[in-house]
Enzyme design. Structure first.
Site, PDB file in Angstrom:
ATOM      1  N   SER A 145       1.056  -1.086   0.155  1.00 50.32           N
ATOM      2  CA  SER A 145      -0.095   0.155   0.045  1.00 50.32           C
ATOM      3  C   SER A 145       1.029   1.296  -0.625  1.00 50.32           C
ATOM      4  O   SER A 145       1.679   1.736  -0.650  1.00 50.32           O
ATOM      5  CB  SER A 145      -1.484   0.308   1.136  1.00 50.32           C
ATOM      6  N   ASP A 362       4.363  23.837  -1.076  1.00 54.05           N
ATOM      7  CA  ASP A 362       5.463  23.624  -1.801  1.00 54.05           C
ATOM      8  C   ASP A 362       5.776  21.799  -1.701  1.00 54.05           C
ATOM      9  O   ASP A 362       7.077  22.331  -1.415  1.00 54.05           O
ATOM     10  CB  ASP A 362       6.660  24.885  -0.545  1.00 54.05           C
ATOM     11  N   HIS A 415      -7.104  -6.031  -1.001  1.00 53.56           N
ATOM     12  CA  HIS A 415      -6.085  -4.289  -0.816  1.00 53.56           C
ATOM     13  C   HIS A 415      -5.103  -5.133   0.922  1.00 53.56           C
ATOM     14  O   HIS A 415      -3.928  -4.856   0.478  1.00 53.56           O
ATOM     15  CB  HIS A 415      -6.503  -3.815   0.078  1.00 53.56           C
TER      16      HIS A 415
END
Length: 437
Positions: A145, A362, A415
């Site tokens: 993951s 940023d 998953h």
């Protein structure tokens, strides 16, 4: 000094590494990063290849093995495994409401946590590799993951440290913004809800009853947290795992008891909900969940509570509206919302810090598409069909962008396939890497 322990079938050794908080200032502040070495019993002295494991998350500590359990059963046949507690988690220098308060105000805390993304984790791993293996010896890496996201960053900034790479459910979109991620995720979550209600049709009314109660009167969880209807909907995180739908159904079965004034939500139910929605054990999951997608070249606006903003494009998740119209109340998925920093006691002190991270614009890029396009490290990846957490289309596009990457697309597992398959997922990937599959 390293400490060794013995458990059934394995020998574990503790390692603590003193590493720079900021890798651009290696002589500055240092933090501890912990890793647990695991080797099969009676193979402690063997010269085995190393396999580094990067846990999912963000903010998830590595698993604590009790023996040759899970995917370790397969890995320990061939490797000496290193389970990394990524910076800020587990036995590494912790980052939570208690420790972050020592750093000063919200701005100082946000500046500190901005160094806890995949790029810093990878640079930690590279220093650890050199200290354990030497400068010239490479290791294999397994990323689950978010650990797979980190592995893509590893291939982008330090592929010289890698012998081979295994990714399970973690091929991120290289050029996907947080908005892109959630715009693709909400429809997948709708499908998981539909599958759950098709499997357990009685849960439609059960969920509506609980939701109506919480709209009228939010409940207090055992830890003092507030269970609103939105917090209740967040239980949908469970729907992405193989057994999650069944576990959710069983939780709902015990929602009510007959109290002195009539029906009320049971302590059993509230304790079970708290275990699923509280971030006390992993606050970085909430604080850093959207910043892991921040890349200045992809989205100059930052993440800005993307899941909350994009949710407005999917009115089916509006619980009061669903109650009014008679529609099923939908659970949400792997989304972090700003209200969680009001309802969860472990997150409340970090609310302003999370706001500053959400406003940050940023963020350095995490992936280098040009370098990945000429990749020479063998990479194999399990892509779970209709994965609720990671978009399959993004994963396959990334697979095409990484030179030589081979995928195994499967609907046999969800998953959590690496954890629950008893080593079968890892065995398939190892066979692929060796040209045996």
């Amino acid at each position: 000094m390293s400490t060794a322990s013995r458990l059934p079938g394995i020998v574990t050794t503790d390692h603590v590494f003193r590493l720079p908080l900021d890798h651009t200032a290696p002589q500055g502040e240092q933090i501890d990063v912990y890793a647990r070495e695991v080797v099969a019993a009676r193979r402690e002295k063997d010269d085995l290849p190393w396999l580094l494991f990067l846990q999912g998350g963000p903010g998830g500590k590595a698993g604590r093995p009790l023996g040759r359990d899970g995917w370790l059963e397969r890995a320990l046949d061939d490797y000496r495994v290193l389970l990394l507690d990524q910076r800020g988690t587990g036995r590494s220098t912790p980052a939570n409401r208690q420790t972050l308060a020592r750093r000063g105000g919200a701005q100082e805390q946000a500046d500190y946590l901005a160094r806890f993304r995949a790029d810093s984790i990878v640079r930690d791993a590279e220093l650890i590799r050199r200290r354990l293996l030497g400068d010239d010896r490479r290791w294999s890496v397994l990323g689950q993951s978010f650990g797979g996201f980190c592995l893509l960053t590893y291939l982008s900034i330090a592929p010289e440290g890698l012998h081979e790479a295994f990714i399970t459910g973690g091929l991120a979109g290289l050029r996907s913004s947080a908005d892109d991620v959630y715009r693709a995720a909400y429809p997948r979550v709708v499908r998981k809800n539909e599958e759950h209600y098709a499997r357990f049709p009685q849960d439609v009314e059960a969920v509506r009853r609980i939701a109506a109660h919480l709209v009228a009167s939010p409940a207090t969880l055992p830890d003092g947290g507030l269970l609103t209807v939105q917090a209740f909907q967040a239980l949908g995180l469970m729907l992405g795992g193989g057994s999650g739908s069944g576990s959710l159904h069983y939780l709902l079965e015990e929602a009510w008891v007959e109290g002195p004034a009539g029906p009320e939500l049971s302590d059993t139910f509230l304790a079970g909900v708290q275990a699923k929605v509280s971030f006390a054990e992993g606050p970085l999951y909430a604080v850093l969940h959207e910043p892991i997608y921040g890349q200045q070249s992809v989205d100059r606006a930052g993440t800005a509570w993307s899941a909350e903003r994009v949710r407005k494009e999917f009115p089916a998740f509006d619980a009061p509206a669903a109650l009014e119209s008679g529609a099923p109340v939908l659970f949400t998925g792997e989304m972090i919302y700003p209200w969680m920093f009001d309802t969860d006691p472990s997150l409340r002190p970090l609310k302003e810090t999370a706001e500053l991270l959400a406003a940050r614009t940023d963020w350095a890029d995490l992936y280098d598409p040009a370098r990945l396009a000429v990749n020479e490290v063998p990479v194999v990846a399990a892509v779970y069909h209709d994965d609720m957490y990671v978009d399959t289309a993004d994963s396959l596009e990334t697979a095409r962008a990484v030179r030589g990457l081979r995928t195994w697309v499967t609907n046999e597992w969800e998953h959590d396939g690496l954890r629950v398959s008893g080593g079968k997922v890892l065995d398939r990937l190892i066979a692929m890497a060796r040209g045996e599959a």
